[in-house]
Write an enzyme that holds these catalytic residues in place. Structure first.
Site, PDB file in Angstrom:
ATOM      1  N   ASP A  62       0.166  14.694  14.382  1.00 48.26           N
ATOM      2  CA  ASP A  62       0.989  13.965  13.419  1.00 48.26           C
ATOM      3  C   ASP A  62       1.767  14.964  12.575  1.00 48.26           C
ATOM      4  OD1 ASP A  62      -1.206  14.903  12.015  1.00 48.26           O
ATOM      5  OD2 ASP A  62      -2.020  12.932  11.569  1.00 48.26           O
TER       6      ASP A  62
ATOM      7  N   ASN B  56      -9.376   5.732   5.318  1.00 51.39           N
ATOM      8  CA  ASN B  56      -9.180   4.289   5.548  1.00 51.39           C
ATOM      9  C   ASN B  56      -9.318   3.937   7.032  1.00 51.39           C
ATOM     10  OD1 ASN B  56      -6.911   5.497   6.539  1.00 51.39           O
ATOM     11  ND2 ASN B  56      -5.434   4.306   5.363  1.00 51.39           N
TER      12      ASN B  56
ATOM     13  N   HIS C  86      -7.928   5.679   9.511  1.00 51.57           N
ATOM     14  CA  HIS C  86      -6.776   6.029  10.351  1.00 51.57           C
ATOM     15  C   HIS C  86      -7.110   7.152  11.335  1.00 51.57           C
ATOM     16  CE1 HIS C  86      -4.860   9.020   7.188  1.00 51.57           C
ATOM     17  NE2 HIS C  86      -5.655   9.673   8.008  1.00 51.57           N
TER      18      HIS C  86
END
Ligand code: GLP
Length: 247
Positions: free
Chosen positions: A67, A135, A137
């Site tokens: 990412d 969370n 991800h």
């Protein structure tokens, strides 16, 4: 999905490294994506040490950035590629020609398919080494991401902005968008390693391991992946083990 219980964060790194070495022995030209963040640091230390005693270890492998923040300068220290360069790629002697990396300034509509095609051209992902977001991800596939999603630009969730603020000084300075390999891209990896360590991940790991499989918890996708090894230390497993004992 297989759960491997480790003692502490360094043990998570050692066990993950053993799988990476096994993968490279089986296929030296493996295409590998690597998460950034603090969890994989012990793994990177193991890999760098191994590259000193075996300088050819990574020579034929390719590395893909998982990412990247969108819109930041190429030489920004906080660019995830630059972070990976400092922590792993440079000390392990990996050349730029072995990298498939997001250009944060390119048009995402062209850049994301370019990354997908570059991976495909080398035969697809062999190994995805992932971390777990607070969370749930994976990469920057935030809650609500489709399990079939491909590489794309995404808005960052408020929780991700808060958890990454430490790297940026303050929340307002954290980029609002990021580029990420998609969940559908990651699930095609022939081997997946999810590294988890520390008490701070105990709740999210418990929900990944025994909550519903749902796009609200992106990492729960891994429960459907027979090729996934979750390597978690005792602290991160504490809530899961307590819940199991209470039943
Ligand atoms: C970040 C990254 C993820 C990383 C995760 C966990 O926001 N986008 O790729 O795996 O959060 O980071 P850490 O290991 O520091 O907890």
């Amino acid at each position: 999905m297989r759960l491997v219980e480790a003692e502490h964060s360094d043990d998570v790194g050692r066990r993950a490294a053993a799988l990476v070495f096994q993968q490279l022995r089986a296929k030296p030209e493996s295409v590998i994506t690597l998460a950034t963040g603090s969890t994989p640091l012990p793994l990177f230390r193991e890999l760098v040490a191994a590259s000193k005693s075996d300088p050819g270890l990574f020579r034929r492998a390719y590395f893909v950035t998982l990412d990247e923040y969108a819109g930041i300068a190429h030489d920004d220290r906080r660019r995830l590629l630059n972070w990976l360069r400092r922590e792993f790629l440079e000390p392990a002697g990996i050349h730029d020609r072995q990298l498939i990396a997001f250009d944060p300034l390119a048009d995402p509509a062209a850049e994301c398919p370019r990354i997908e095609k570059a991976i495909e051209a080398r035969g697809g992902l062999d190994l995805a080494v992932l971390g777990l977001g607070p969370n749930g991800h994976l990469g920057f596939n935030e809650p609500g991401s489709s399990f079939a999603s491909r590489t794309r630009m995404v808005p960052l969730a408020a929780e991700s902005i808060i958890s990454n603020a430490a790297y940026w000084g303050k929340e307002e300075d954290v980029p609002k968008h990021a580029l990420t390999l998609g969940l559908g891209t990651l699930k095609q990896a022939r081997l997946i390693i999810l590294m988890v360590s520390g008490m701070g991940k105990a709740d999210v790991l418990a929900s990944l391991l025994s909550g519903p499989i749902s796009e609200c918890m992106p990492a729960s996708l891994l429960r459907l992946c027979s090729t996934c090894n979750v390597i978690a230390d005792r602290a991160s497993l504490s809530r899961h083990l307590r819940d199991k004992n209470d039943k």
